[in-house]
Design an enzyme around this catalytic site. Structure first.
Site, PDB file in Angstrom:
ATOM      1  N   TRP A   1       0.849  -1.193   0.000  1.00  0.00           N
ATOM      2  CA  TRP A   1       0.000   0.000   0.000  1.00  0.00           C
ATOM      3  C   TRP A   1       0.882   1.240   0.000  1.00  0.00           C
ATOM      4  CZ3 TRP A   1      -3.109  -4.064   0.560  1.00  0.00           C
ATOM      5  CH2 TRP A   1      -4.472  -3.912   0.300  1.00  0.00           C
TER       6      TRP A   1
ATOM      7  N   ASP B   1       1.061   3.586   3.401  1.00  0.00           N
ATOM      8  CA  ASP B   1       1.603   2.658   4.404  1.00  0.00           C
ATOM      9  C   ASP B   1       3.114   2.534   4.228  1.00  0.00           C
ATOM     10  OD1 ASP B   1      -1.255   1.848   3.774  1.00  0.00           O
ATOM     11  OD2 ASP B   1      -0.924   0.640   5.563  1.00  0.00           O
TER      12      ASP B   1
ATOM     13  N   GLN C   1      -3.157   7.710  -2.966  1.00  0.00           N
ATOM     14  CA  GLN C   1      -3.259   7.933  -1.509  1.00  0.00           C
ATOM     15  C   GLN C   1      -2.369   9.120  -1.115  1.00  0.00           C
ATOM     16  OE1 GLN C   1      -2.342   4.204   0.488  1.00  0.00           O
ATOM     17  NE2 GLN C   1      -4.458   4.005   1.192  1.00  0.00           N
TER      18      GLN C   1
ATOM     19  N   ASP D   1     -10.970   5.702   5.136  1.00  0.00           N
ATOM     20  CA  ASP D   1     -12.004   5.156   4.248  1.00  0.00           C
ATOM     21  C   ASP D   1     -13.462   5.472   4.590  1.00  0.00           C
ATOM     22  OD1 ASP D   1      -9.649   4.085   3.385  1.00  0.00           O
ATOM     23  OD2 ASP D   1     -10.218   1.992   3.628  1.00  0.00           O
TER      24      ASP D   1
ATOM     25  N   TYR E   1     -13.440   1.461  12.771  1.00  0.00           N
ATOM     26  CA  TYR E   1     -12.505   1.867  11.712  1.00  0.00           C
ATOM     27  C   TYR E   1     -12.212   3.367  11.768  1.00  0.00           C
ATOM     28  CZ  TYR E   1     -10.715   0.463   7.011  1.00  0.00           C
ATOM     29  OH  TYR E   1      -9.962   0.143   5.911  1.00  0.00           O
ATOM     30  N   TRP E   2     -12.587   4.129  10.748  1.00  0.00           N
ATOM     31  CA  TRP E   2     -12.256   5.563  10.733  1.00  0.00           C
ATOM     32  C   TRP E   2     -13.406   6.416  11.282  1.00  0.00           C
ATOM     33  CZ3 TRP E   2      -7.454   7.431   9.846  1.00  0.00           C
ATOM     34  CH2 TRP E   2      -6.529   6.564   9.252  1.00  0.00           C
TER      35      TRP E   2
ATOM     36  N   GLU F   1      -4.496  -2.318  14.339  1.00  0.00           N
ATOM     37  CA  GLU F   1      -4.708  -1.317  13.282  1.00  0.00           C
ATOM     38  C   GLU F   1      -5.320  -0.037  13.873  1.00  0.00           C
ATOM     39  OE1 GLU F   1      -7.234  -2.887  10.220  1.00  0.00           O
ATOM     40  OE2 GLU F   1      -6.835  -1.256   8.819  1.00  0.00           O
TER      41      GLU F   1
HETATM   42  C1  2M8 Z   1      -7.362   0.826   4.617  1.00  0.00           C
HETATM   43  O1  2M8 Z   1      -7.874   0.918   3.303  1.00  0.00           O
HETATM   44  C2  2M8 Z   1      -7.969  -0.178   2.395  1.00  0.00           C
HETATM   45  C3  2M8 Z   1      -8.259   0.395   1.016  1.00  0.00           C
HETATM   46  O2  2M8 Z   1      -7.156   1.143   0.611  1.00  0.00           O
HETATM   47  C4  2M8 Z   1      -9.033  -1.187   2.729  1.00  0.00           C
HETATM   48  O3  2M8 Z   1      -9.786  -0.997   3.695  1.00  0.00           O
HETATM   49  O4  2M8 Z   1      -9.115  -2.183   2.030  1.00  0.00           O
HETATM   50  C5  2M8 Z   1      -7.145   2.281   5.101  1.00  0.00           C
HETATM   51  O5  2M8 Z   1      -6.971   2.325   6.484  1.00  0.00           O
HETATM   52  C6  2M8 Z   1      -5.947   2.897   4.379  1.00  0.00           C
HETATM   53  O6  2M8 Z   1      -5.629   4.145   4.924  1.00  0.00           O
HETATM   54  C7  2M8 Z   1      -4.726   1.977   4.430  1.00  0.00           C
HETATM   55  O7  2M8 Z   1      -3.725   2.518   3.609  1.00  0.00           O
HETATM   56  C8  2M8 Z   1      -5.051   0.553   4.001  1.00  0.00           C
HETATM   57  C9  2M8 Z   1      -3.902  -0.422   4.247  1.00  0.00           C
HETATM   58  O8  2M8 Z   1      -3.446  -0.307   5.559  1.00  0.00           O
HETATM   59  O9  2M8 Z   1      -6.182   0.057   4.699  1.00  0.00           O
END
Ligand code: 2M8
Length: 432
Positions: free
Chosen positions: A31, A34, A107, A165, A350-351, A394
């Protein structure tokens, strides 16, 4: 095991040759942001791999400068992620690399400021210069395709591009995508099988349908230009603040290694001139996202409101107003991704409420630049305490007195590990 060692082991175990996955099973590829954040931790423990992490990420860069949010290394081997490489089908773009499969959205542009850590570390000038050119090329893409009305601020076209997200910030925007255009994706989702209690810790199916609708639309336009009425066009203060900070770093590095920095300087000038005009709300004392189609700010109090501190954007008066919000938050781990008094807040989801280590790291770093040591220390200490108590997760529930386990989502999460390592080392990356 000591926390530092634990975090180091997470990074080692998540390494897949020349890159690091965010978390086993849930996120089995590379990613974008990340990797930038992971590199900061690796600089303390295995510096050569920090550099390789970003070099590998940029093998996925497209010919027009675009830098995808996922690079699907070994796509055929890992089947635990949706939407898959085939679903994204980056081949629809004439710019996409032929040898690698990628997604078609991006991103937050963390790479410029991470490169400054590399530069200060003393890595070979040739490798720094190559990454410098690739990062400038990525920023050129952003300004060519995404700039809003010559403001120096760029738009995101998908909530996944924000990295936050399912933040309540995007609720009003996504809600406008009506049910008649949505397809059922419940059976295709993989994420819900990879975490515990997914119903209260991951986005809903209704959310996901809309995420996939946006992907389908972008893919239909070959991940190039969008129509004027494309539903998701947002100026995100997190994305734009990070871009500003990266441009500041590029300016300094460029001058030091003899590059022509005039283009970077002009992006920076425009963006700093317009950032507060677009994102600042004087009444609330916060920076908010701006919905381009609706021509209005999205006024919701989330951790993203504070990320401009990282790029030293607020003046003293703005900073005072912003930080006043924290004085009444003693019962919370700072900084919740959405504040408990906001509509849409969910403490484990999550967010939509949980605390994230990456946001805390950005705010912590910003506060140090403003010499706000007390608050910086409170955020750092809280972050370390959460990870120590609940594991290298996470995300974490913000209520200190919660009776349930407080760590959620992917276990052994790479950026949590990497940025805790940096916090434990007080941000002091030793020079090479
Ligand atoms: C999360 O996003 C991904 C899509 O990109 C997902 O949920 O499948 C988010 O927290 C994003 O910020 C992060 O880069 C990614 C991988 O950790 O997971």
């Amino acid at each position: 095991m000591e926390l530092f060692q634990k975090c180091q082991t997470v990074l080692e175990n998540n390494r897949r040759g020349n890159f690091t996955i965010p978390s086993p099973f849930l996120y089995p590829f590379q990613w974008n942001w990340d990797s930038g954040l992971i590199a900061i931790g690796l600089l303390h423990t295995e510096p050569e791999n920090a550099l390789v992490e970003l070099e590998t990420l940029f093998t996925g860069q497209w010919e027009n400068g675009f830098l995808p949010h996922i690079i699907f290394h070994n796509a055929e081997k890992y089947t635990t992620y949706f939407p898959s490489a085939d679903y994204w089908n980056s081949d629809v773009s004439r710019f996409a690399p032929k040898a690698l499969k990628t997604s078609g959205i991006t991103q937050p542009a963390v790479h410029g400021f991470v490169l400054e850590y590399f530069f200060n570390h003393g890595f070979p000038k040739k490798r720094i210069a190559k990454l410098y050119d690739q990062i400038v090329h990525y920023h050129q893409y952003l300004y060519e395709y995404r700039q809003f009305n010559k403001t120096g601020l760029v738009a995101i076209w998908h909530n996944w591009e924000s990295g936050m997200d399912n933040s309540p910030w995007w609720d009003s925007v996504l809600k406008k995508i009506g049910p008649e255009v949505l397809q059922d994706i419940k059976l295709q989702r993989k994420d819900i099988h990879e975490v515990e209690d997914s119903a209260s810790t991951r986005p809903t199916d209704d959310d996901y349908k809309r995420y996939i609708y946006l992907v389908n639309q972008l893919r239909a336009h070959n991940y190039e230009r969008i129509p004027a009425d494309f539903p998701f066009q947002i100026l995100d203060p997190v994305f734009n603040a990070i871009l500003i900070q990266s441009n500041k770093s590029l300016l300094r590095i460029g001058e030091a290694i003899g590059k022509d920095t005039s283009q970077v300087a002009s992006w920076l000038e425009k963006a700093t001139e317009n950032f507060s005009k677009i994102h600042w709300d004087e009444n609330d004392g916060l920076f908010y996202p701006y919905d381009v189609l609706e021509n209005r700010q999205i006024k919701k109090h989330c951790s993203g409101c504070y990320i401009p501190i990282f790029a030293e954007i607020p003046d003293d008066a703005q900073l005072e107003k912003m930080l006043a919000h924290f004085s009444a938050a003693e019962d919370l781990y700072l900084v919740p991704s959405c504040m408990p008094d906001q509509s849409g807040f969910e403490s484990k989801n999550y967010w939509r409420g949980p605390v994230w280590v990456n946001m805390n790291w950005l705010i912590w770093q910003g506060l140090l630049k403003y010499q706000r040591h007390e608050l910086a220390e409170r955020i750092k200490a809280g972050t370390i305490r959460m990870v120590e108590a609940h594991g290298v997760c996470e995300y974490f529930e913000p209520f200190k007195d919660a009776s349930t386990p407080n760590g959620f989502g992917g276990k052994n999460f790479s950026w949590s590990a990497a940025l805790v390592i940096d916090m434990l080392k007080n941000g002091n990356v030793s020079s090479g």
